[in-house]
Design a protein around this motif. Structure first.
Motif, PDB file in Angstrom:
ATOM      1  N   GLY A  62     -22.933  89.031  99.230  1.00 55.31           N
ATOM      2  CA  GLY A  62     -24.405  89.327  98.805  1.00 55.31           C
ATOM      3  C   GLY A  62     -24.636  89.287  97.463  1.00 55.31           C
ATOM      4  N   ALA A  63     -23.650  88.884  96.549  1.00 54.52           N
ATOM      5  CA  ALA A  63     -23.457  88.835  95.195  1.00 54.52           C
ATOM      6  C   ALA A  63     -23.533  87.319  94.965  1.00 54.52           C
ATOM      7  CB  ALA A  63     -22.716  89.519  94.644  1.00 54.52           C
ATOM      8  N   TYR A  64     -24.510  86.924  93.888  1.00 55.01           N
ATOM      9  CA  TYR A  64     -24.221  85.523  93.277  1.00 55.01           C
ATOM     10  C   TYR A  64     -23.121  85.540  92.293  1.00 55.01           C
ATOM     11  CZ  TYR A  64     -28.478  84.326  95.905  1.00 55.01           C
ATOM     12  OH  TYR A  64     -29.200  84.218  96.937  1.00 55.01           O
ATOM     13  N   ARG A  65     -22.208  84.580  92.187  1.00 58.12           N
ATOM     14  CA  ARG A  65     -21.204  84.085  91.105  1.00 58.12           C
ATOM     15  C   ARG A  65     -21.250  82.844  90.616  1.00 58.12           C
ATOM     16  NH1 ARG A  65     -19.110  88.316  94.476  1.00 58.12           N
ATOM     17  NH2 ARG A  65     -18.454  90.219  93.355  1.00 58.12           N
ATOM     18  N   PRO A  66     -20.855  82.596  89.446  1.00 58.53           N
ATOM     19  CA  PRO A  66     -20.590  81.285  88.965  1.00 58.53           C
ATOM     20  C   PRO A  66     -19.332  80.676  89.876  1.00 58.53           C
ATOM     21  CG  PRO A  66     -20.562  82.530  87.105  1.00 58.53           C
ATOM     22  CD  PRO A  66     -20.485  83.494  88.092  1.00 58.53           C
ATOM     23  N   SER A  67     -19.511  79.422  90.104  1.00 55.32           N
ATOM     24  CA  SER A  67     -18.502  78.761  90.902  1.00 55.32           C
ATOM     25  C   SER A  67     -17.269  77.977  90.415  1.00 55.32           C
ATOM     26  CB  SER A  67     -19.223  77.631  91.938  1.00 55.32           C
ATOM     27  OG  SER A  67     -19.334  76.365  91.101  1.00 55.32           O
ATOM     28  N   LEU A  68     -16.499  77.775  91.089  1.00 57.98           N
ATOM     29  CA  LEU A  68     -15.277  77.223  90.250  1.00 57.98           C
ATOM     30  C   LEU A  68     -15.491  75.682  89.982  1.00 57.98           C
ATOM     31  CD1 LEU A  68     -12.316  78.439  92.460  1.00 57.98           C
ATOM     32  CD2 LEU A  68     -12.784  79.207  90.446  1.00 57.98           C
ATOM     33  N   ARG A  69     -16.669  75.146  90.048  1.00 60.68           N
ATOM     34  CA  ARG A  69     -17.048  73.753  89.584  1.00 60.68           C
ATOM     35  C   ARG A  69     -17.038  73.870  88.156  1.00 60.68           C
ATOM     36  NH1 ARG A  69     -20.904  69.901  91.039  1.00 60.68           N
ATOM     37  NH2 ARG A  69     -20.096  68.120  90.072  1.00 60.68           N
ATOM     38  N   PHE A  70     -17.378  75.103  87.511  1.00 61.50           N
ATOM     39  CA  PHE A  70     -16.947  74.971  86.005  1.00 61.50           C
ATOM     40  C   PHE A  70     -15.744  74.945  85.421  1.00 61.50           C
ATOM     41  CE2 PHE A  70     -21.235  77.334  86.737  1.00 61.50           C
ATOM     42  CZ  PHE A  70     -21.962  76.628  85.825  1.00 61.50           C
ATOM     43  N   LEU A  71     -14.611  75.323  86.442  1.00 68.07           N
ATOM     44  CA  LEU A  71     -13.225  75.177  86.035  1.00 68.07           C
ATOM     45  C   LEU A  71     -12.925  73.661  86.220  1.00 68.07           C
ATOM     46  CD1 LEU A  71     -10.324  76.308  85.444  1.00 68.07           C
ATOM     47  CD2 LEU A  71     -10.229  76.766  87.933  1.00 68.07           C
ATOM     48  N   GLU A  72     -13.714  72.889  87.183  1.00 67.08           N
ATOM     49  CA  GLU A  72     -13.378  71.321  87.343  1.00 67.08           C
ATOM     50  C   GLU A  72     -14.027  70.821  86.216  1.00 67.08           C
ATOM     51  OE1 GLU A  72     -14.557  67.918  90.465  1.00 67.08           O
ATOM     52  OE2 GLU A  72     -15.499  69.949  90.481  1.00 67.08           O
ATOM     53  N   GLY A  74     -14.499  71.850  82.914  1.00 69.21           N
ATOM     54  CA  GLY A  74     -13.619  72.275  81.944  1.00 69.21           C
ATOM     55  C   GLY A  74     -12.372  71.668  81.867  1.00 69.21           C
ATOM     56  N   GLY A  75     -11.644  71.581  83.113  1.00 67.03           N
ATOM     57  CA  GLY A  75     -10.214  70.875  83.367  1.00 67.03           C
ATOM     58  C   GLY A  75     -10.348  69.678  83.032  1.00 67.03           C
ATOM     59  N   GLU A  76     -11.428  68.956  83.745  1.00 61.97           N
ATOM     60  CA  GLU A  76     -11.365  67.410  83.224  1.00 61.97           C
ATOM     61  C   GLU A  76     -11.495  67.106  81.916  1.00 61.97           C
ATOM     62  OE1 GLU A  76     -13.776  63.569  84.707  1.00 61.97           O
ATOM     63  OE2 GLU A  76     -13.846  65.526  85.981  1.00 61.97           O
ATOM     64  N   THR A  77     -12.690  67.786  81.056  1.00 58.24           N
ATOM     65  CA  THR A  77     -13.015  67.858  79.691  1.00 58.24           C
ATOM     66  C   THR A  77     -11.575  67.920  78.965  1.00 58.24           C
ATOM     67  OG1 THR A  77     -15.034  68.232  80.038  1.00 58.24           O
ATOM     68  CG2 THR A  77     -14.329  68.371  77.749  1.00 58.24           C
ATOM     69  N   ARG A  78     -10.921  68.992  79.207  1.00 65.16           N
ATOM     70  CA  ARG A  78      -9.273  69.261  78.328  1.00 65.16           C
ATOM     71  C   ARG A  78      -8.542  68.108  78.788  1.00 65.16           C
ATOM     72  NH1 ARG A  78      -5.774  74.521  79.656  1.00 65.16           N
ATOM     73  NH2 ARG A  78      -5.466  73.284  81.655  1.00 65.16           N
ATOM     74  N   LYS A  79      -8.296  67.557  80.167  1.00 64.46           N
ATOM     75  CA  LYS A  79      -7.404  66.598  80.169  1.00 64.46           C
ATOM     76  C   LYS A  79      -7.810  65.090  79.379  1.00 64.46           C
ATOM     77  CE  LYS A  79      -5.505  64.186  84.190  1.00 64.46           C
ATOM     78  NZ  LYS A  79      -5.695  63.852  85.811  1.00 64.46           N
ATOM     79  N   ARG A  80      -8.975  64.985  79.119  1.00 68.66           N
ATOM     80  CA  ARG A  80      -9.329  63.921  78.286  1.00 68.66           C
ATOM     81  C   ARG A  80      -8.901  63.856  76.844  1.00 68.66           C
ATOM     82  NH1 ARG A  80     -14.998  62.179  81.607  1.00 68.66           N
ATOM     83  NH2 ARG A  80     -14.051  61.524  83.363  1.00 68.66           N
ATOM     84  N   MET A  81      -8.724  65.141  76.186  1.00 69.72           N
ATOM     85  CA  MET A  81      -8.294  65.533  74.903  1.00 69.72           C
ATOM     86  C   MET A  81      -7.151  65.136  74.374  1.00 69.72           C
ATOM     87  SD  MET A  81     -10.489  69.090  74.690  1.00 69.72           S
ATOM     88  CE  MET A  81     -10.738  69.120  72.823  1.00 69.72           C
ATOM     89  N   ALA A  82      -6.950  64.239  73.633  1.00 66.53           N
ATOM     90  CA  ALA A  82      -5.603  63.939  73.087  1.00 66.53           C
ATOM     91  C   ALA A  82      -4.834  65.077  72.593  1.00 66.53           C
ATOM     92  CB  ALA A  82      -5.888  62.785  71.988  1.00 66.53           C
ATOM     93  N   ILE A  83      -5.312  65.777  71.837  1.00 63.90           N
ATOM     94  CA  ILE A  83      -4.841  67.000  71.172  1.00 63.90           C
ATOM     95  C   ILE A  83      -4.159  67.857  72.276  1.00 63.90           C
ATOM     96  CG2 ILE A  83      -6.649  68.585  71.130  1.00 63.90           C
ATOM     97  CD1 ILE A  83      -3.864  68.378  68.532  1.00 63.90           C
ATOM     98  N   HIS A  84      -4.813  68.049  73.400  1.00 66.17           N
ATOM     99  CA  HIS A  84      -4.361  68.624  74.472  1.00 66.17           C
ATOM    100  C   HIS A  84      -2.972  68.106  75.273  1.00 66.17           C
ATOM    101  CE1 HIS A  84      -3.648  71.108  78.249  1.00 66.17           C
ATOM    102  NE2 HIS A  84      -4.021  70.067  78.936  1.00 66.17           N
ATOM    103  N   ARG A  85      -3.052  66.790  75.392  1.00 65.34           N
ATOM    104  CA  ARG A  85      -1.959  66.076  76.037  1.00 65.34           C
ATOM    105  C   ARG A  85      -0.715  66.136  75.132  1.00 65.34           C
ATOM    106  NH1 ARG A  85      -6.419  62.163  76.910  1.00 65.34           N
ATOM    107  NH2 ARG A  85      -5.619  61.177  75.142  1.00 65.34           N
TER     108      ARG A  85
END
Length: 254
Positions: A62-72, A74-85
């Motif tokens: 009965g309650a709305y919540r942000p989905s894990l789509r945001f994790l997807e 953010g994770g993809e954005t981070r993966k593309r960052m050279a400093i993270h790799r």
């Protein structure tokens, strides 16, 4: 014509205000959101329906919540960052060597974003997580980046984001903070003495690109009882700076 062109922007803003409200409330219903945002329930319902259909919001019990789509995303954005790799394996090694929390932070939109963290064998429970956003002046990581930034960028961030206090030890006076920046530049690293989390100390150093741009910062966090004396003043700063040196060399060839 002018009014029509503003409507899509207003709608987008409202959608993100709904998402932010859901995040802060850890889930909520239409009535709660409408009251919190001071907008009609019908408006909230329309935005929630659209966000749910697009997969960015889910309804659970009965309650709305942000989905894990945001994790997807953010994770993809981070993966593309050279400093993270480049930094990830070094952060993991630093955590093993020190036994404590090792962290990587970048600056985005005037905030510090924890991009990566790794835990050693002696870590305590902390509230930090990948993607967490904090005010730069409250952490050694953030202070180390601010100290080595271009003055225009530094002043812009301080003016825009302010200096809110998180603990009684947070430096919330700009003159005092700028004096500390000079000390940080002289010794090459920054410290955080219970300035964001009481009972915790942190040592951090910035990762600087070949053009002098601040790319990120690396730190080690530990309970104050274990981060003192030579360990706080010599050993950990040396380990952090050594890790930064490796990252700075490797990022050139990424």
């Amino acid at each position: 014509m002018g009014n029509n062109t503003t409507l899509p922007v207003q709608a987008t803003q409202t959608s993100f205000e709904v998402i932010e409200a859901l995040r802060q409330a850890d889930g909520a219903g239409v009535r709660e959101l409408a009251a919190h945002l001071s907008v009609p329930k019908s408006t909230v319902h329309d935005h929630l329906r659209t966000l749910t259909e697009m997969g960015y919001v889910v309804q659970i019990d009965g309650a709305y919540r942000p989905s894990l789509r945001f994790l997807e995303i953010g994770g993809e954005t981070r993966k593309r960052m050279a400093i993270h790799r480049v930094a990830k394996p070094e952060i993991q090694e630093l955590a093993i060597e020190t036994g404590d929390h090792a962290n990587l932070m970048v600056e985005e939109d005037g905030y510090g974003i924890f991009l990566s963290k790794s835990e050693g064998q002696r870590t305590v429970n902390l509230d930090t997580y990948a993607g967490m956003r904090v005010h730069l002046h409250t952490t050694a990581l953030g202070k180390s980046m601010l100290a080595f930034m271009d003055e225009d960028r530094r002043s812009s961030i301080l003016d825009r984001r302010g200096l809110p206090a998180v603990t009684e030890y947070t430096i919330d006076d700009e003159e005092t903070l700028r004096a500390e920046f000079e000390e940080i530049r002289e010794r090459g690293y920054a410290v955080d003495d219970e300035e964001r989390v009481k009972g915790m100390r942190c040592v951090a150093a910035p990762v600087i690109g070949t053009d002098g741009t601040v790319l990120a910062a690396v730190s080690v966090s530990s309970p104050k009882s274990r981060m003192r004396g030579d360990r706080f003043e010599v050993e950990v700063p040396s380990e952090v700076q050594s890790t930064v040196n490796v990252i700075e060399v490797n990022i050139v060839h990424e």
